[in-house]
Design a protein around this motif. Structure first.
Motif, PDB file in Angstrom:
ATOM      1  N   UNK A1371       0.827  -1.195   0.000  1.00  0.00           N
ATOM      2  CA  UNK A1371       0.000   0.000   0.000  1.00  0.00           C
ATOM      3  C   UNK A1371       0.868   1.253   0.000  1.00  0.00           C
ATOM      4  N   UNK A1372       0.340   2.303  -0.600  1.00  0.00           N
ATOM      5  CA  UNK A1372       1.015   3.596  -0.645  1.00  0.00           C
ATOM      6  C   UNK A1372       0.487   4.450   0.499  1.00  0.00           C
ATOM      7  N   UNK A1373       1.214   4.444   1.609  1.00  0.00           N
ATOM      8  CA  UNK A1373       0.772   5.197   2.774  1.00  0.00           C
ATOM      9  C   UNK A1373       0.779   6.696   2.556  1.00  0.00           C
ATOM     10  N   UNK A1374       1.703   7.206   1.732  1.00  0.00           N
ATOM     11  CA  UNK A1374       1.730   8.640   1.457  1.00  0.00           C
ATOM     12  C   UNK A1374       0.470   9.081   0.727  1.00  0.00           C
ATOM     13  N   UNK A1375      -0.081   8.218  -0.103  1.00  0.00           N
ATOM     14  CA  UNK A1375      -1.333   8.542  -0.784  1.00  0.00           C
ATOM     15  C   UNK A1375      -2.500   8.505   0.188  1.00  0.00           C
ATOM     16  N   UNK A1376      -2.517   7.552   1.102  1.00  0.00           N
ATOM     17  CA  UNK A1376      -3.591   7.476   2.093  1.00  0.00           C
ATOM     18  C   UNK A1376      -3.570   8.705   2.996  1.00  0.00           C
ATOM     19  N   UNK A1377      -2.375   9.216   3.308  1.00  0.00           N
ATOM     20  CA  UNK A1377      -2.286  10.402   4.159  1.00  0.00           C
ATOM     21  C   UNK A1377      -2.891  11.637   3.505  1.00  0.00           C
ATOM     22  N   UNK A1378      -3.013  11.624   2.209  1.00  0.00           N
ATOM     23  CA  UNK A1378      -3.560  12.786   1.507  1.00  0.00           C
ATOM     24  C   UNK A1378      -5.072  12.894   1.626  1.00  0.00           C
ATOM     25  N   UNK A1379      -5.693  12.054   2.424  1.00  0.00           N
ATOM     26  CA  UNK A1379      -7.140  12.150   2.619  1.00  0.00           C
ATOM     27  C   UNK A1379      -7.522  13.470   3.272  1.00  0.00           C
ATOM     28  N   UNK A1380      -6.566  14.097   3.963  1.00  0.00           N
ATOM     29  CA  UNK A1380      -6.848  15.388   4.587  1.00  0.00           C
ATOM     30  C   UNK A1380      -7.063  16.489   3.557  1.00  0.00           C
ATOM     31  N   UNK A1381      -6.666  16.270   2.293  1.00  0.00           N
ATOM     32  CA  UNK A1381      -6.881  17.275   1.258  1.00  0.00           C
ATOM     33  C   UNK A1381      -8.333  17.340   0.813  1.00  0.00           C
ATOM     34  N   UNK A1382      -9.112  16.322   1.128  1.00  0.00           N
ATOM     35  CA  UNK A1382     -10.521  16.323   0.755  1.00  0.00           C
ATOM     36  C   UNK A1382     -11.318  17.195   1.712  1.00  0.00           C
ATOM     37  N   UNK A1383     -12.480  17.664   1.231  1.00  0.00           N
ATOM     38  CA  UNK A1383     -13.389  18.356   2.115  1.00  0.00           C
ATOM     39  C   UNK A1383     -14.071  17.404   3.071  1.00  0.00           C
ATOM     40  N   UNK A1384     -14.750  17.956   4.068  1.00  0.00           N
ATOM     41  CA  UNK A1384     -15.372  17.120   5.093  1.00  0.00           C
ATOM     42  C   UNK A1384     -16.444  16.213   4.497  1.00  0.00           C
ATOM     43  N   UNK A1385     -17.249  16.725   3.552  1.00  0.00           N
ATOM     44  CA  UNK A1385     -18.309  15.908   2.961  1.00  0.00           C
ATOM     45  C   UNK A1385     -17.739  14.778   2.131  1.00  0.00           C
ATOM     46  N   UNK A1386     -16.784  15.107   1.249  1.00  0.00           N
ATOM     47  CA  UNK A1386     -16.196  14.077   0.405  1.00  0.00           C
ATOM     48  C   UNK A1386     -15.405  13.074   1.250  1.00  0.00           C
ATOM     49  N   UNK A1387     -14.785  13.534   2.308  1.00  0.00           N
ATOM     50  CA  UNK A1387     -14.035  12.614   3.175  1.00  0.00           C
ATOM     51  C   UNK A1387     -14.976  11.624   3.850  1.00  0.00           C
ATOM     52  N   UNK A1388     -16.113  12.090   4.321  1.00  0.00           N
ATOM     53  CA  UNK A1388     -17.073  11.187   4.953  1.00  0.00           C
ATOM     54  C   UNK A1388     -17.587  10.162   3.943  1.00  0.00           C
ATOM     55  N   UNK A1389     -17.793  10.581   2.690  1.00  0.00           N
ATOM     56  CA  UNK A1389     -18.237   9.628   1.671  1.00  0.00           C
ATOM     57  C   UNK A1389     -17.179   8.567   1.398  1.00  0.00           C
ATOM     58  N   UNK A1390     -15.932   8.979   1.329  1.00  0.00           N
ATOM     59  CA  UNK A1390     -14.855   8.023   1.061  1.00  0.00           C
ATOM     60  C   UNK A1390     -14.721   7.034   2.211  1.00  0.00           C
ATOM     61  N   UNK A1391     -14.806   7.535   3.442  1.00  0.00           N
ATOM     62  CA  UNK A1391     -14.712   6.633   4.589  1.00  0.00           C
ATOM     63  C   UNK A1391     -15.895   5.663   4.616  1.00  0.00           C
ATOM     64  N   UNK A1392     -17.077   6.132   4.233  1.00  0.00           N
ATOM     65  CA  UNK A1392     -18.222   5.239   4.196  1.00  0.00           C
ATOM     66  C   UNK A1392     -18.069   4.139   3.154  1.00  0.00           C
ATOM     67  N   UNK A1393     -17.533   4.484   2.003  1.00  0.00           N
ATOM     68  CA  UNK A1393     -17.322   3.468   0.982  1.00  0.00           C
ATOM     69  C   UNK A1393     -16.264   2.461   1.405  1.00  0.00           C
ATOM     70  N   UNK A1394     -15.266   2.908   2.170  1.00  0.00           N
ATOM     71  CA  UNK A1394     -14.228   1.996   2.634  1.00  0.00           C
ATOM     72  C   UNK A1394     -14.652   1.209   3.866  1.00  0.00           C
ATOM     73  N   UNK A1395     -15.832   1.502   4.410  1.00  0.00           N
ATOM     74  CA  UNK A1395     -16.311   0.769   5.571  1.00  0.00           C
ATOM     75  C   UNK A1395     -15.588   1.104   6.850  1.00  0.00           C
ATOM     76  N   UNK A1396     -15.248   2.349   7.051  1.00  0.00           N
ATOM     77  CA  UNK A1396     -14.530   2.744   8.256  1.00  0.00           C
ATOM     78  C   UNK A1396     -15.042   4.095   8.719  1.00  0.00           C
ATOM     79  N   UNK A1397     -14.473   4.598   9.800  1.00  0.00           N
ATOM     80  CA  UNK A1397     -14.853   5.900  10.325  1.00  0.00           C
ATOM     81  C   UNK A1397     -13.600   6.687  10.674  1.00  0.00           C
ATOM     82  N   UNK A1398     -13.793   7.877  11.188  1.00  0.00           N
ATOM     83  CA  UNK A1398     -12.668   8.776  11.451  1.00  0.00           C
ATOM     84  C   UNK A1398     -11.754   8.253  12.545  1.00  0.00           C
TER      85      UNK A1398
END
Length: 1416
Positions: A1371-1398
């Motif tokens: 896995x590319x951890x540096x790419x996963x760390x870039x999740x902070x570049x997303x807005x709050x709404x888009x971040x919540x959607x991505x976490x929901x699709x991945x089956x996880x939470x904050x």
């Protein structure tokens, strides 16, 4: 299953270009650091330490990680760009070109197009090297008509650009296929993407035309071995010069291939895709390697060789100058003789200095400077003159070997380097002297000192048919005068160092050490970095290590302090350096002290200051002429002598108290002279203004638009963002919207309702959308950075203690120019860009409590302050306080503050500037246990996000920096052992009996003076307390150090006693036809009579044993039982130390390796591995009864192993291999798998391209203080209190783990040659891997990737090995760390699709980002 994360980004500069990028009038520098693109601007700052002189500094605008390796950077002037400036061409590995421009609307780079020349659309020779094995170079026409990419062995791609004169309405249909596209099915798409795009049905032409690829042999059949090419100046059509040969140049076959290069000039017809040969100059020196195009007044091209310069003008006339004695030996080309300079031109860089006379600056490989001057006789070149720049004129201000050289506006130069720090220089030229005219006799005398052409007839070549031609004598006089003028001109330059970009590349070696002043559970990472004179020893920490100045025992019981500076009305307010008063608050009283000249405190008692009860805040107002004291019920003001001036009540006296009175209680105070903002418990605000003339503080009337809302946070700001106009920034408690008011009118100048959505770009007029929002708790606007080059930032804190940074910018270029001039541009065009941030909050188990022991409901606020000449923001925390720091060459970083060992927990931190502690800060211990005054470390830099202190290892006499190659730490003595080297002359047969001294060894057997050189190594003993050198010990001449380690060695066969000894292995280089020898040398540290003048000099290195070997010793490792394991020639050897001092073999293994690069052992398990440069990796076992080495398995066949290490993964044994291309190969030893043949073959699990070459034998296996992923998942499932991932709730402290080693979480640390440090983390939990893998997939599709590159293709590795069944990718951890570049709404959607939470994501990010390495 593993995850790779970059702890530190690459720091070595590989390429740079200067261009107006942000706007048409900007002065920008774009720097590439392997896979990182940075945009800088040059800003002038005042240096207070140098008489307030003005110095130029490089200030970072933005940085962008690339999914590729940069090979070229070029500026291109397009007809139209979004910013009005130039565009950027980025050449990448594997034949790619990306066209990038600046997007002023989003304040970042934007990709226009990407062109790739790989795959089936390009025909390569069937038996030739692949694209990845060939270097590619990009060159651009000076008039920006086209660009050319040379890739493969002999392929050339031409990319034309549209010009203002082109008919943009006409679209020509090209025959065949576009070389950018991969197949014929994309023909329709090809015409759209290469000639235009469709927007709402309307065709819009692109700034480029269809590109095409042609083999160089179609231009001329003799271009079979191209060396270099570049576009030339002053031609009507695109014209380039190419340096090539019909057969491969070879120094080994110099007699047969002498002067085999030729220089040819071709002009291109872009419409017909044809070329014409204009000039051909054959029989040039074989060591030429670079073509440098020259503009007028010189023109033509300069060819750079290793021993000479050759200039070819537009007519094909050549002028050459030899700069060392080998030019005449290696070539028969006619040259002017300047061999006395003894210059080495390998890897040098050249750039134009003065455009009026065409002078060039030469930066040599050792960092020294020289000037190349052209003797102009009309429009002809009369000769070349090279002059060294003396040290007195700045010739030695740069110590790093250059990788690039760029000229900037304002007579500035940037020297990029891969071997050390990159330098920003300024140059100046002395005015010509006004002395009287020299006589003819003086000119003739000067003629003898100037170098003359080798061919005397050259000066007499005069056209006899020209009636007005000068005579031969006049030509000789002109040449003599021009030679003297050229020499005077070259000697008139002066250079000055202004700024440096810090670099850690290349990292030569690393070790873990310990500072005596640090806590017992804290370590430091020590690295040998850089090459040559730029090499340093770097002490690296993840936290800031403050320098303790003193303890204030008289301040016991303090809960808060304020150090302020008072001035009289008639004094210059900015002249005082120290604070004058210290206010100390405890639960029952508030005391006042003054500073004595020696730093002591004197309490003031006979003043009007109200000392009863605690104080919320104290500040100096009206330029230090009055004091303000804020208490729970009132505000008091005092004059400079602490005489009471006013009492301003905050709570109505008629109120009966209770809940209504509590809502009026002040909870936060912010001061921006002359305004004071008081935030109440109920969400109300109070604003006061100090009137300096009246000496009073006035409470301003709050308008209804402010009073009717409930505010949860706010601050005051006055700085460059508002042109020093005071403003009030408030956070609405209901909608989380940002409101900005101008003071004192309270005019609402901006409202950002979309702030809680945390969008990538925050705009005031953005429409609101439904979706998840972040719960914001605090807001702060502050300047960050060094004084003079600071920038404003908006800092937000959420309910989860996350920090979000926004950088304000103006979309309108005119408004941005107004702000640069220091004027107010308003808020109409103001926007905010989210800054990438990988900060993961640390859980603080020390809950903040009030004086009654109850948990405080409101945490301490963020606080802006100036410490150590830096504008920083303090982030409160009991055990883990932090600072937000921005260096000029970096984005804002969050660094923890490592508390001194005597400070258990922190109550608060306050800035102060007291005698002996200028621009420092005070640590107030929790519970009132004392106050410590501290400073930032003086030599530390924070550009990488770590605290790095570098020091030079020098010679004892000359104090010249040496190259640091190896480093080790002796834990028993607390000392560092460092191996350094410097280049000395190599003489055949020298050093057999003689010792090296001053670089002159042996007997000279030939007549050359510029001799080949080899490194001579020296061992140094350094103190870990003050880093002072205790002892220096030289190794024998010709001994090249291959390894240096401190190992526990058994020193007695009878008692089996073990002692930590210094073991060094060497290889002796004795000549080309003589076999290499090796040696294993063992040193002990013994006690001696100390030198009274040298601290810690009671310890010396003592030679215990030295065993000569047949064959070089290339690898070293300690084996179980106190034995020494070495790789010697084609054998693995185990040695033991005897009582008589001999180090004899006890076991060996003839493994038939070619060259062992690394040897590692897994603790006391008896397992070892050996990596070979040709044959992969072996894994085996070691037993003592009897002594035996055995092979258990092999793997990675055909991989060039630079380093390898074990990685235990939850009961499985992994082997990580790093190859010479920057790829990681993950293998596994599993004897129970039938596919391994009982473990004889290692399973290939995954391969991952890091983009950086790992340091030879630099991998380090480190334990983590965090629990494995599986246990954290159980904690989350059981809803147990989070301990931030710590297995035992120790908050990252390094304690002995209770789990077995194979069940603990381990990391592999990967230092690289580019200055980056990577971290490989095993993932043993299937659910965690799926969660992170889903996040990676989502982010790959959603995030904007710089330069239009593909992260999946970048990380893929072409390997012949077939992955084992059930293998998973890294896995590319540096790419996963870039999740902070997303807005709050888009971040919540991505976490929901991945089956996880904050919360689960936060725990995962802490592990993969190295949170378990808190002991560093």
């Amino acid at each position: 299953m593993q995850c790779y994360t970059e702890l530190l980004p690459p720091t070595a500069v590989t390429h740079a270009v200067s261009l107006p990028f942000l706007s048409a009038n900007s002065n920008n520098l774009i720097v590439a650091k392997t896979s990182l693109l940075q945009v800088f601007e040059v800003r002038d700052a005042h240096n207070t330490s140098n008489g307030n002189a003005t110095q130029s500094k490089l200030s970072l605008i933005g940085e962008y990680p690339l999914s590729g390796t940069v090979t070229s950077l070029r500026s291109i002037a397009l007809s139209t760009t979004a910013s009005g400036g130039h565009a950027l061409l980025v050449g990448l590995k594997d034949a790619k070109i990306s066209l990038v421009e600046w997007d002023p609307e989003n304040h970042r780079i934007s990709t226009i197009s990407i062109h790739y020349y790989e795959g089936d659309n390009v025909s390569l020779p069937p038996f030739g090297p692949s694209l990845k094995d060939c270097e590619s170079s990009l060159t651009v026409d000076p008039s920006s008509r086209c660009a050319a990419l040379r890739f493969g062995q002999r392929h050339l791609a031409i990319l034309p650009f549209r010009q203002h004169g082109d008919d943009l309405a006409e679209e020509e249909r090209e025959d065949g296929f576009d070389a950018d596209m991969g197949d014929a099915a994309a023909d329709g798409l090809k015409r759209t993407t290469t000639n235009g795009i469709e927007i709402n049905g309307d065709a819009k032409l692109t700034p480029y035309k269809a590109s095409f690829v042609t083999p160089l042999t179609t231009l001329d059949p003799s271009l079979t071995h191209p060396v270099d090419l570049a576009f030339l100046h002053e031609y009507r059509e695109p014209t380039f010069g190419i340096l090539s040969a019909s057969q491969q140049p070879s120094q080994a076959l110099l007699d047969q291939r002498k002067d085999c290069l030729s220089y040819q000039v071709f002009t291109l017809d872009l419409e017909q895709r044809a070329s014409t040969n204009l000039i051909s100059v054959p029989k040039l020196p074989s060591d030429l390697w670079k073509v440098v195009p020259l503009a007028l007044p010189v023109g033509g091209a300069l060819l750079v060789g290793t021993n000479e310069f050759v200039h070819i003008d537009q007519n094909g006339k050549a002028n050459a100058v030899a700069v060392n004695e080998f030019a005449k030996r290696a070539s028969g080309f006619a040259m002017t003789d300047q061999s006395d300079l003894q210059l080495k031109l390998e890897d040098c860089e050249l750039e134009t200095l003065d455009t009026k006379n065409g002078d060039l600056l030469i930066v040599l490989h050792d960092g020294s400077l020289a000037v190349l001057n052209f003797r102009l006789t009309g429009r002809n070149i009369g000769g070349l003159l090279v002059t060294r720049v003396s040290s007195a004129r700045g010739g030695s201000v740069n110590a790093s070997a250059p990788s690039c050289l760029v000229s900037l506006d304002g007579q500035k130069l940037f020297i990029g380097s891969e071997d050390g720090n990159s330098s920003l220089l300024s140059w100046d030229k002395d005015a010509p002297s006004t002395s009287r005219k020299r006589s003819h006799a003086q000119m003739l005398d000067q003629q003898t000192s100037a170098p003359a052409p080798e061919d005397a007839d050259e000066a007499e070549e005069v056209d006899e048919d020209d009636l007005y031609a000068p005579t031969a004598e006049a030509v000789k006089r002109t040449v003599a005068v021009s030679s003297q003028t050229a020499a005077d001109s070259a000697a008139a330059y002066r250079f000055e160092l202004h700024d440096e970009l810090q670099s850690l590349g290349p990292i030569n070696d690393t070790c873990l050490g310990r500072s005596p002043d640090a806590a017992p559970d804290k370590l430091e990472l020590v690295a040998a970095v850089g090459r040559g004179k730029a090499s340093r020893l770097a002490f690296m920490h993840r936290d800031i290590l403050p320098t303790k100045v003193r303890s204030r025992d008289e301040l016991l019981g303090a809960r808060n302090i304020w150090s302020v500076r008072a001035h009289s009305k008639d004094s210059a307010t900015e002249a005082d350096e120290h604070d004058t008063h210290l206010f100390v608050s405890d639960p029952t009283s508030t005391r006042v002290y003054t500073y004595a000249p020696d730093g002591d405190l004197k309490e003031l008692t006979d003043t009007d200051f109200d000392s009863e009860g605690p104080t919320l805040a104290v500040a100096a107002l009206a330029h230090g002429t009055m004091f303000l004291q804020c208490r729970a019920t009132e505000i008091r003001t005092y004059d400079r002598e602490l005489g009471l001036s006013q009492i301003i009540p905050l709570i109505d006296d008629e109120d009966d108290g209770g809940e209504a009175q509590d809502l009026l209680t002040p909870v936060a105070v912010d001061v921006c002279d002359p305004y004071v903002l008081v935030l109440r418990e109920g969400g109300g605000v109070v604003v006061l203004k100090a009137e300096e003339k009246q000496g009073e503080v006035e409470m301003l009337d709050i308008p209804a638009q402010v009073e009717e809302k409930t505010w949860i946070g706010g601050c005051l700001y006055s700085g460059p963002l508002t042109a020093d106009t005071p403003t009030m920034w408030l956070l609405d408690g209901e909608t989380m919207a940002l409101h900005v008011f101008a003071l004192p009118s309270f005019e609402r100048v901006m409202v950002a309702a979309g702030l809680p959505f945390l969008p990538p770009v925050l705009t005031p007029d953005a429409p609101l959308r439904r979706g998840a929002k972040a719960t914001l708790t605090e807001i702060l606007v502050a300047d960050l950075g060094n004084e003079g080059v600071s920038r404003p930032f908006l800092v937000l804190r959420t309910a989860m203690d996350e920090l979000v940074f926004y950088e304000p910018f103006y979309y309108d270029s005119e408004a941005a120019a107004v702000v640069e001039e220091g004027k107010q541009a308003g808020f109409g065009n103001l926007r905010f860009r989210k800054v990438p941030n990988t900060y993961v909050p640390t859980y603080d188990d020390e809950a903040e409590a009030d004086e009654d022991g109850d948990v405080a409901t409101r945490p301490q606020s963020l606080r802006a302050m100036c410490v150590g000449g830096r504008h920083v923001v303090y982030v409160p925390g009991g055990r883990s306080p932090s600072f937000i720091i921005k260096d000029p060459g970096s984005l804002p970083k969050v660094l923890g503050l490592r508390l001194p060992p005597e400070v258990k927990a922190l109550q608060t931190l306050a800035p102060l500037s007291a005698p002996g502690c200028e621009q420092g800060f005070a640590l107030v211990e929790r519970g009132g246990n004392g106050v410590q005054e501290c400073l930032f470390p003086a030599r530390a830099t924070f550009e990488t996000g770590w605290s790095v202190e570098k020091m030079a290892v020098t010679d004892g006499a000359s104090q010249e920096p040496r190259e640091v190659r190896r480093v080790g730490y002796h834990e028993g003595r607390g000392l560092y052992v460092v191996a350094s080297c410097r280049d000395v002359d190599w003489i055949e047969g020298g050093g057999q009996e003689e010792e090296v001294e001053d670089g002159e060894v042996g007997r000279v057997v030939d007549d050359i003076s510029l001799r080949p050189q080899l490194p001579h190594y020296t061992l140094h003993l350094l103190s870990s307390r003050n880093h002072a050198t205790i002892q220096t010990l030289g190794l024998p001449y010709l001994d090249t150090l291959t390894a240096l380690k401190i190992l526990p060695i058994e020193i007695s066969e009878r008692t089996h006693e073990q002692r930590s000894l210094i073991v060094a292995t060497t290889a002796s280089i004795r000549g080309q036809d003589t076999p290499a020898l090796g040696a294993v040398t063992v040193f002990d540290l013994i006690d001696v009579v100390p030198d009274p003048d040298i601290e810690e000099s009671g310890v010396q290195m003592h030679l215990l044993s030295r065993e000569e070997t047949k064959g070089a010793v290339t690898a070293l490792e300690g084996l179980g039982g106190g034995f020494i394991g070495t790789a010697q020639g084609m054998k693995l050897m185990v040695r033991g130390l005897k009582e008589d001092g001999s180090c004899l073999p006890v076991a060996f293994l003839d493994a038939q390796q070619s060259f062992v690069t690394t040897l590692k052992c897994l603790g006391s398990s008896g397992l070892w591995l050996a990596g070979d440069a040709k044959k992969g990796v072996w894994i085996g076992g070691w037993t003592q009864e009897p002594y035996r080495l055995s092979i258990l398995g092999r793997g990675g066949s055909g991989v060039e192993v630079l380093d390898a290490d074990f990685l235990p993964m939850g009961g499985a044994l992994g082997v990580i291999v790093a190859d010479g291309d920057g790829a990681l190969h993950c293998l596994q030893y599993d004897p129970e798998d039938p596919a391994t043949g009982h473990g004889q073959r290692l399973l290939d699990r995954a391969a991952f391209d890091t983009g950086h070459v790992v340091t030879l034998a630099g991998m380090m296996l480190l334990p983590s203080t965090l629990s494995p992923f599986a246990e954290q998942a159980e904690d989350l499932a059981a809803a147990r209190p989070l301990t931030n991932g710590n297995a035992d709730g120790t908050n990252g402290e390094a304690k002995p783990p209770s789990q077995p080693q194979h069940h603990r979480l381990n990391h592999v640390l990967l230092p690289t040659l580019s200055g980056s440090i990577g971290l490989l983390t095993p993932i043993t939990d299937e659910a965690t891997y799926r969660r992170l893998s889903a996040l990676q997939t989502q982010l790959t599709n959603l995030l904007e990737h710089a330069a239009g590159l593909n992260p999946r293709a970048y990380r893929a590795v072409d390997t012949l090995a077939t992955p084992a069944v059930g293998s998973r990718g890294v896995l590319d951890g540096s790419l996963v760390q870039r999740i902070s570049e997303l807005g709050a709404t888009r971040r919540a959607e991505v976490l929901g699709r991945a089956g996880t939470d904050s919360w689960a994501l936060r725990s995962d990010l802490e592990v993969i980002s190295g949170g378990g390495l808190g002991y560093l």
